[in-house]
Design a protein around this motif. Structure first.
Motif, PDB file in Angstrom:
ATOM      1  N   ARG A 176       7.323   1.740   5.143  1.00  0.00           N
ATOM      2  CA  ARG A 176       8.307   1.088   4.280  1.00  0.00           C
ATOM      3  C   ARG A 176       8.148  -0.425   4.355  1.00  0.00           C
ATOM      4  O   ARG A 176       8.276  -1.035   5.403  1.00  0.00           O
ATOM      5  CB  ARG A 176       9.706   1.509   4.724  1.00  0.00           C
ATOM      6  CG  ARG A 176      10.835   1.100   3.798  1.00  0.00           C
ATOM      7  CD  ARG A 176      12.187   1.348   4.449  1.00  0.00           C
ATOM      8  NE  ARG A 176      12.446   2.745   4.737  1.00  0.00           N
ATOM      9  CZ  ARG A 176      12.826   3.218   5.921  1.00  0.00           C
ATOM     10  NH1 ARG A 176      12.982   2.388   6.949  1.00  0.00           N
ATOM     11  NH2 ARG A 176      13.065   4.503   6.087  1.00  0.00           N
ATOM     12  N   PHE A 191       2.827  10.820  -0.341  1.00  0.00           N
ATOM     13  CA  PHE A 191       2.211   9.512  -0.553  1.00  0.00           C
ATOM     14  C   PHE A 191       0.821   9.565   0.055  1.00  0.00           C
ATOM     15  O   PHE A 191       0.676   9.714   1.273  1.00  0.00           O
ATOM     16  CB  PHE A 191       3.060   8.415   0.098  1.00  0.00           C
ATOM     17  CG  PHE A 191       2.449   7.046   0.026  1.00  0.00           C
ATOM     18  CD1 PHE A 191       2.339   6.381  -1.185  1.00  0.00           C
ATOM     19  CD2 PHE A 191       1.972   6.427   1.172  1.00  0.00           C
ATOM     20  CE1 PHE A 191       1.761   5.127  -1.256  1.00  0.00           C
ATOM     21  CE2 PHE A 191       1.406   5.169   1.108  1.00  0.00           C
ATOM     22  CZ  PHE A 191       1.296   4.516  -0.110  1.00  0.00           C
ATOM     23  N   LEU A 222       1.268   8.974  -5.617  1.00  0.00           N
ATOM     24  CA  LEU A 222       2.567   9.514  -5.224  1.00  0.00           C
ATOM     25  C   LEU A 222       2.835  10.793  -6.001  1.00  0.00           C
ATOM     26  O   LEU A 222       2.675  10.835  -7.224  1.00  0.00           O
ATOM     27  CB  LEU A 222       3.671   8.495  -5.517  1.00  0.00           C
ATOM     28  CG  LEU A 222       5.109   8.926  -5.187  1.00  0.00           C
ATOM     29  CD1 LEU A 222       5.326   8.904  -3.676  1.00  0.00           C
ATOM     30  CD2 LEU A 222       6.120   8.002  -5.869  1.00  0.00           C
ATOM     31  N   MET A 280      11.896   5.964  -0.381  1.00  0.00           N
ATOM     32  CA  MET A 280      11.971   5.029   0.747  1.00  0.00           C
ATOM     33  C   MET A 280      12.741   5.595   1.944  1.00  0.00           C
ATOM     34  O   MET A 280      12.838   4.961   2.975  1.00  0.00           O
ATOM     35  CB  MET A 280      12.650   3.723   0.292  1.00  0.00           C
ATOM     36  CG  MET A 280      11.997   3.030  -0.870  1.00  0.00           C
ATOM     37  SD  MET A 280      10.364   2.402  -0.468  1.00  0.00           S
ATOM     38  CE  MET A 280      10.776   1.004   0.581  1.00  0.00           C
ATOM     39  N   ARG A 302       3.235  -0.296   3.024  1.00  0.00           N
ATOM     40  CA  ARG A 302       2.467   0.500   2.064  1.00  0.00           C
ATOM     41  C   ARG A 302       3.272   0.789   0.794  1.00  0.00           C
ATOM     42  O   ARG A 302       2.719   0.917  -0.292  1.00  0.00           O
ATOM     43  CB  ARG A 302       2.036   1.829   2.702  1.00  0.00           C
ATOM     44  CG  ARG A 302       1.288   1.702   4.014  1.00  0.00           C
ATOM     45  CD  ARG A 302      -0.069   1.047   3.836  1.00  0.00           C
ATOM     46  NE  ARG A 302      -0.908   1.741   2.873  1.00  0.00           N
ATOM     47  CZ  ARG A 302      -1.597   2.849   3.116  1.00  0.00           C
ATOM     48  NH1 ARG A 302      -1.548   3.415   4.322  1.00  0.00           N
ATOM     49  NH2 ARG A 302      -2.362   3.386   2.189  1.00  0.00           N
ATOM     50  N   VAL A 303       4.581   0.967   0.967  1.00  0.00           N
ATOM     51  CA  VAL A 303       5.495   1.221  -0.156  1.00  0.00           C
ATOM     52  C   VAL A 303       6.629   0.213  -0.068  1.00  0.00           C
ATOM     53  O   VAL A 303       7.332   0.154   0.944  1.00  0.00           O
ATOM     54  CB  VAL A 303       6.069   2.654  -0.115  1.00  0.00           C
ATOM     55  CG1 VAL A 303       6.947   2.900  -1.341  1.00  0.00           C
ATOM     56  CG2 VAL A 303       4.967   3.693  -0.032  1.00  0.00           C
ATOM     57  N   SER A 304       6.808  -0.610  -1.112  1.00  0.00           N
ATOM     58  CA  SER A 304       7.861  -1.625  -1.121  1.00  0.00           C
ATOM     59  C   SER A 304       8.800  -1.385  -2.295  1.00  0.00           C
ATOM     60  O   SER A 304       8.429  -0.751  -3.284  1.00  0.00           O
ATOM     61  CB  SER A 304       7.273  -3.033  -1.227  1.00  0.00           C
ATOM     62  OG  SER A 304       6.625  -3.400  -0.033  1.00  0.00           O
ATOM     63  N   PRO A 351       1.287  -3.975  -0.739  1.00  0.00           N
ATOM     64  CA  PRO A 351       1.475  -2.522  -0.686  1.00  0.00           C
ATOM     65  C   PRO A 351       0.658  -1.807  -1.752  1.00  0.00           C
ATOM     66  O   PRO A 351       0.174  -2.424  -2.706  1.00  0.00           O
ATOM     67  CB  PRO A 351       2.978  -2.366  -0.951  1.00  0.00           C
ATOM     68  CG  PRO A 351       3.309  -3.533  -1.826  1.00  0.00           C
ATOM     69  CD  PRO A 351       2.464  -4.664  -1.304  1.00  0.00           C
ATOM     70  N   ASP A 352       0.539  -0.489  -1.605  1.00  0.00           N
ATOM     71  CA  ASP A 352      -0.119   0.330  -2.616  1.00  0.00           C
ATOM     72  C   ASP A 352       0.845   0.636  -3.768  1.00  0.00           C
ATOM     73  O   ASP A 352       0.423   0.739  -4.917  1.00  0.00           O
ATOM     74  CB  ASP A 352      -0.604   1.648  -2.000  1.00  0.00           C
ATOM     75  CG  ASP A 352      -1.597   1.422  -0.871  1.00  0.00           C
ATOM     76  OD1 ASP A 352      -2.727   1.028  -1.181  1.00  0.00           O
ATOM     77  OD2 ASP A 352      -1.229   1.613   0.291  1.00  0.00           O
ATOM     78  N   LEU A 353       2.121   0.807  -3.430  1.00  0.00           N
ATOM     79  CA  LEU A 353       3.134   1.204  -4.415  1.00  0.00           C
ATOM     80  C   LEU A 353       4.315   0.247  -4.352  1.00  0.00           C
ATOM     81  O   LEU A 353       4.863  -0.018  -3.275  1.00  0.00           O
ATOM     82  CB  LEU A 353       3.615   2.634  -4.135  1.00  0.00           C
ATOM     83  CG  LEU A 353       4.773   3.152  -5.001  1.00  0.00           C
ATOM     84  CD1 LEU A 353       4.351   3.288  -6.460  1.00  0.00           C
ATOM     85  CD2 LEU A 353       5.276   4.497  -4.468  1.00  0.00           C
TER      86      LEU A 353
END
Length: 322
Positions: free
Chosen positions: A89, A72, A6, A56, A92-94, A174-176
């Protein structure tokens, strides 16, 4: 140097108020590497949570993202279509929010709420969906997963609700993971358990974590790198060891001095004088100068540029300027 997952570049979040424009986040730069825990630290009102919400794309009105980019894996999340952002959302990103009791729906069971994420992001149905939910509840340290699966939020303790929120955040692997003050309102023992859980999940799932907190004790326990934020700007950044052993910015110095000492009480606990500026009364120059013990005339007139030290350690302070 870790590969960056990121990159937040010159991010600006503004609020349009009747009295004028409030620059809540004012052109900040933050990066998070793969399998790295980055802590964003500062007092309430500094813009930490808004930075996380901007990643987000969940800024509440009348706020709006006024500029910058959120890259990202090289893709600018601020430019993708809303439909595509919904796919990213939670998958991948939480994000784990600060108050689990207000974020969990009181009329749905835990199984239904986590199951919705499984359905939406993984596509599992029926027994497979239930099995996945039970697996992730056990993964976050809930031993009686079957009972919790059928429970409503009000039937769980604060620590258990926070574990459920973390389970919702990681169910799609997720990744992040963005964690916004994940231990607020929990007692010290439960705080430690939640922090240990996040550290374990980071290793097990190869997670990257952006941890938003005001607590430097948490930073010292969990962080790899640190960004110190004040009134919408970054004041200091660098590896945790550099921040704690060689603090450069007066604001970071004040935060560290404010941490309670567990030894014998000798003096009154240190507090930084004054308070964070009101939204539309941000001072000119360095915005920390009204509270700074080392203030100089130039601090009132100009914003300091970045001064780099060894490695990745930087501070924005005239004490180190040429």
């Amino acid at each position: 140097m870790r590969e960056k997952l990121l990159n937040i570049n010159e991010l600006a979040v503004h609020f349009k108020l009747e009295e004028g424009i409030f620059k809540a986040v004012d052109g900040i730069n933050i990066s998070v590497g793969k399998k790295e825990t980055v802590c964003l630290v500062g007092e309430s009102g500094s813009g930490k949570t808004l930075t996380a919400l901007a990643v987000m794309r969940l800024i509440p009105k009348p706020g709006f993202i006024a500029g910058g980019e959120v890259l990202f894996l090289g893709q600018d999340l601020l430019k993708v279509q809303e439909e595509q952002m919904r796919e990213i959302r939670g998958a991948r990103v939480s994000m784990v929010f600060q108050e689990p009791f207000t974020c969990l729906n009181p009329v749905y069971t835990v199984g239904d709420q986590i199951g919705e994420s499984v359905d939406l992001h993984i596509g599992l149905k029926g027994l497979q969906k239930k099995t996945r939910v039970l697996e992730v509840l056990q993964l976050v340290g809930i031993s009686d997963a079957t009972r919790v699966y059928g429970a409503y939020p009000h039937e769980l303790s604060g620590g258990m609700r926070q574990r459920v929120m973390i389970a919702m955040g990681i169910v799609s692997e997720p990744d992040l993971l963005i964690a916004d003050e994940p231990t607020t309102a929990l007692d010290v023992t439960i705080q430690a358990q939640i922090l240990e859980l996040l550290a374990a999940l980071k290793e097990k799932l190869s997670l990257s974590i952006l941890l938003v907190t005001h607590d430097l004790g948490i930073v010292n326990e969990t962080g790899d790198r640190v960004y110190v934020m004040y009134s919408g700007r970054i004041m200091e950044s660098g590896p945790k060891k550099d921040i704690f052993s060689g603090t450069k910015h007066p604001y970071t110095e004040g935060l560290l001095k404010s941490v309670p000492d567990l030894g014998p009480v000798k003096n009154r606990l240190y507090t930084i004088p004054g308070s964070i500026p009101e939204p539309l009364k941000v001072p000119g120059g360095c915005r920390f100068h009204p509270r700074c013990p080392y203030v100089m005339d130039i601090c009132r007139e100009k914003e300091p540029a970045e001064t780099k030290f060894n490695g990745e350690h930087s501070a924005w302070c005239f004490r180190y300027g040429k």
